[in-house]
Write a protein that holds these residues in place. Sequence first.
Motif, PDB file in Angstrom:
ATOM      1  N   TYR A 160     -14.970  12.394  -2.882  1.00  0.00           N
ATOM      2  CA  TYR A 160     -15.510  12.464  -1.533  1.00  0.00           C
ATOM      3  C   TYR A 160     -16.724  13.377  -1.413  1.00  0.00           C
TER       4      TYR A 160
ATOM      5  N   ASN B  43       0.793  -1.216   0.000  1.00  0.00           N
ATOM      6  CA  ASN B  43       0.000   0.000   0.000  1.00  0.00           C
ATOM      7  C   ASN B  43       0.826   1.266   0.000  1.00  0.00           C
TER       8      ASN B  43
ATOM      9  N   TYR C 279      -8.958  -2.043  -7.588  1.00  0.00           N
ATOM     10  CA  TYR C 279     -10.403  -2.311  -7.687  1.00  0.00           C
ATOM     11  C   TYR C 279     -10.931  -2.963  -6.420  1.00  0.00           C
ATOM     12  N   ARG C 280     -12.058  -2.474  -5.956  1.00  0.00           N
ATOM     13  CA  ARG C 280     -12.759  -3.106  -4.836  1.00  0.00           C
ATOM     14  C   ARG C 280     -14.146  -3.481  -5.313  1.00  0.00           C
ATOM     15  N   GLU C 281     -14.596  -4.675  -4.974  1.00  0.00           N
ATOM     16  CA  GLU C 281     -15.860  -5.129  -5.546  1.00  0.00           C
ATOM     17  C   GLU C 281     -17.005  -4.210  -5.098  1.00  0.00           C
TER      18      GLU C 281
ATOM     19  N   GLY D  85     -17.220  -1.123  -5.633  1.00  0.00           N
ATOM     20  CA  GLY D  85     -16.727   0.194  -5.261  1.00  0.00           C
ATOM     21  C   GLY D  85     -17.215   1.274  -6.204  1.00  0.00           C
TER      22      GLY D  85
ATOM     23  N   PRO E  38     -13.745   7.312  -6.485  1.00  0.00           N
ATOM     24  CA  PRO E  38     -13.259   7.912  -5.234  1.00  0.00           C
ATOM     25  C   PRO E  38     -13.379   9.430  -5.230  1.00  0.00           C
TER      26      PRO E  38
ATOM     27  N   GLN F 137     -22.183   6.706   1.722  1.00  0.00           N
ATOM     28  CA  GLN F 137     -21.301   5.838   2.490  1.00  0.00           C
ATOM     29  C   GLN F 137     -21.181   4.494   1.775  1.00  0.00           C
ATOM     30  N   ALA F 138     -20.109   4.327   1.051  1.00  0.00           N
ATOM     31  CA  ALA F 138     -19.959   3.080   0.297  1.00  0.00           C
ATOM     32  C   ALA F 138     -18.478   2.813   0.077  1.00  0.00           C
ATOM     33  N   THR F 139     -18.169   1.612  -0.387  1.00  0.00           N
ATOM     34  CA  THR F 139     -16.789   1.281  -0.696  1.00  0.00           C
ATOM     35  C   THR F 139     -16.330   2.099  -1.894  1.00  0.00           C
ATOM     36  N   MET F 140     -15.091   2.592  -1.806  1.00  0.00           N
ATOM     37  CA  MET F 140     -14.551   3.309  -2.958  1.00  0.00           C
ATOM     38  C   MET F 140     -13.377   2.522  -3.518  1.00  0.00           C
ATOM     39  N   VAL F 141     -13.164   2.649  -4.819  1.00  0.00           N
ATOM     40  CA  VAL F 141     -11.942   2.045  -5.375  1.00  0.00           C
ATOM     41  C   VAL F 141     -10.768   2.947  -5.006  1.00  0.00           C
TER      42      VAL F 141
END
Lengths: 524, 114
Positions: free
Chosen positions: B59, A204, B50-52, B54, B57, B64-68
């Motif tokens: 702001y 990271n 990548y986030r599933e 997501g 990004p 309120q959710a997952t961001m890549v």
Amino acid sequence: MIPAFIVENSPALMIIVPLVAAFLSPFIGRISSTVRSIWVGGAMAVTSAIALILALDVYSAGTRLYVFGASAASAAIPPDSGGIPIRIIFEIDPMSALMLVITAISGFSIIVYSLSSERSHTGLESYYTLYLLMITGILGMVSTGDIFNFFVFLEILSLASAGLIAYRIDGGVAVEAALKYFVLSTIGALAILVAIGIYYGQYNALNMAMIAARMQFSVLDQVALVLIIAALAMKCGAVPMHFWTPDAYSMAPSSITALLVVASQASLYGLFRTVFTLYNVTLNAATVGWLLIILGVLSMVVGVTMAIPQKNVKRLMAYHAVSQTGYMLLGVGVGLAVLGNQSLLDAFGYMAMEGGIFHIINHAMYKGLLFLTAGAIFLRLGTYNLNRMGGLGHSMKWTMLFFVIGALAIAGIPPFNGFASKLMIYESVFVFNPLLAVIAMVVSILTLASFVKVFHSIFMGPALPEYAEVKEAPMPMLAGMGILAVVVILFGLFPGIVVESLIAPAAHALVDQGAYIGAVLGGA
Amino acid sequence: MFWNLPLIAVVALILIALAIIVFKKNLIKVFLGIVILESAVNLFLITLGYREGGIAPIYTNAPQATMVLPTPQALTLTSIVIGVATSALLLSFAIVIWKKYGSIDIDRIRRLRE
């Protein structure tokens, strides 16, 4: 004496000045070619001065951190970032400072030389723009502390170098050489980018100190290490991947060849930085150390044996450049092979590394000098073919003197600088493994033999009738060569002082991974 | 599910690109191989971030959710820009080679060796 503002912001200024000057020079060149010469010469002088000020500051006050986009270096890790240095950071430790000194001296003397050697050519706008971009790339590569930033500067350097290798199209042959260089360096750079992706995926972080602190040496890290070593060893011209070197070095204008030598050293710096700072003791030091040693020995032997039969003086020098790179890999490789074992490191490891690192700066000076003399000869004769030269000692006395200084230095004859660094390598490597030291000495003798032959065929003999009109090279070219020659002699006469003040801190900075990490993350 | 698929595609693309670079004789096709290699590396970088499920990004007013991850996207953007410069320089070399040699077959571009 020097305003504090300049010292404080020197890492940013030394990138900004050549970058801005590079893109302004085509416009300023519109006014007149004299104004352009003053502009690019002045810009390079300012850049060199800033780099030297920064290097001096690093040597006296320790590692410098410069955080882009923050008001102070203490803001390296923003409070809301979860302990990750997210900004781009320049970290200049003594090893980087040494590379800054090399770039400053070479860059300045080569531009003084270029002002006269390139005067009669067309397309000078792009020449100087690309030249200053190369300087930007080199300075950025050696001072950045962010691995993605390293990749960006590497690409700036490759693009500018490829453009300059092809600068004299020369019936398409120079473009062919540039094409070979550029395809290889693009593939190499993409390999580095994959390695950067691997680090980012695992840790990271893109900051070298952060990656180093978290380094696990997993299987993926080993893949990344292999990719980076392969790419950077190719870019510095070590032997199994050396085939672009003679083509590119011989086809580029001589002034650019001298700068390409410095560019190769910057790749070598990247290689050492990766191995020592990113991995350090986590990797299997003996294996990777021996890998560097074998690359080094192969480069030395293959380089010098390929050099001997060459007829083109620049091709010959290019093969010698490959061979000399081998000495640096050998010296630093021996230091790496005993990394983690303090008693062996004190016994001969540090000395081997100091020899290898000392050879980097020496090589940049005398090899640059030799390529510049080749350029001066080409300017007057219009040929690089050794068989068509002869008797130039009568007409080009200064060039002959500089050639002799460079040739004796590369062969390791006292009192020139090549002797000082090679002696350190011989002594320390002999303790590690006598056979390697013997090979290094034999290569050195072959180098001497090769340069005696070259010297004889260029300068000795009666003055040839077809070169009766040949004059000495113009004054600015002699001045550029003179700067490098003076450095070669001074480093050769006072090696103790140079090693003490410039080289030893650099070697210790490479080995001491904790200090590099601590400078960014605070207290390792 | 199938989140390994992009990585498999990356490896496949890299192998295809290397095969093209090594085996093709036409200079333009070699350059295309390099471009494919660049795309493969870019896909690799994007996949890392990548986030599933997501979202982008950004702001401001974000639910309120997952961001890549934004960093790999920034890296990819930089890499694309560098890739454009690379392609432009390679193609300009091809133009000069075509003008001077009358061919872009790599077997015939070997005046250096002579």
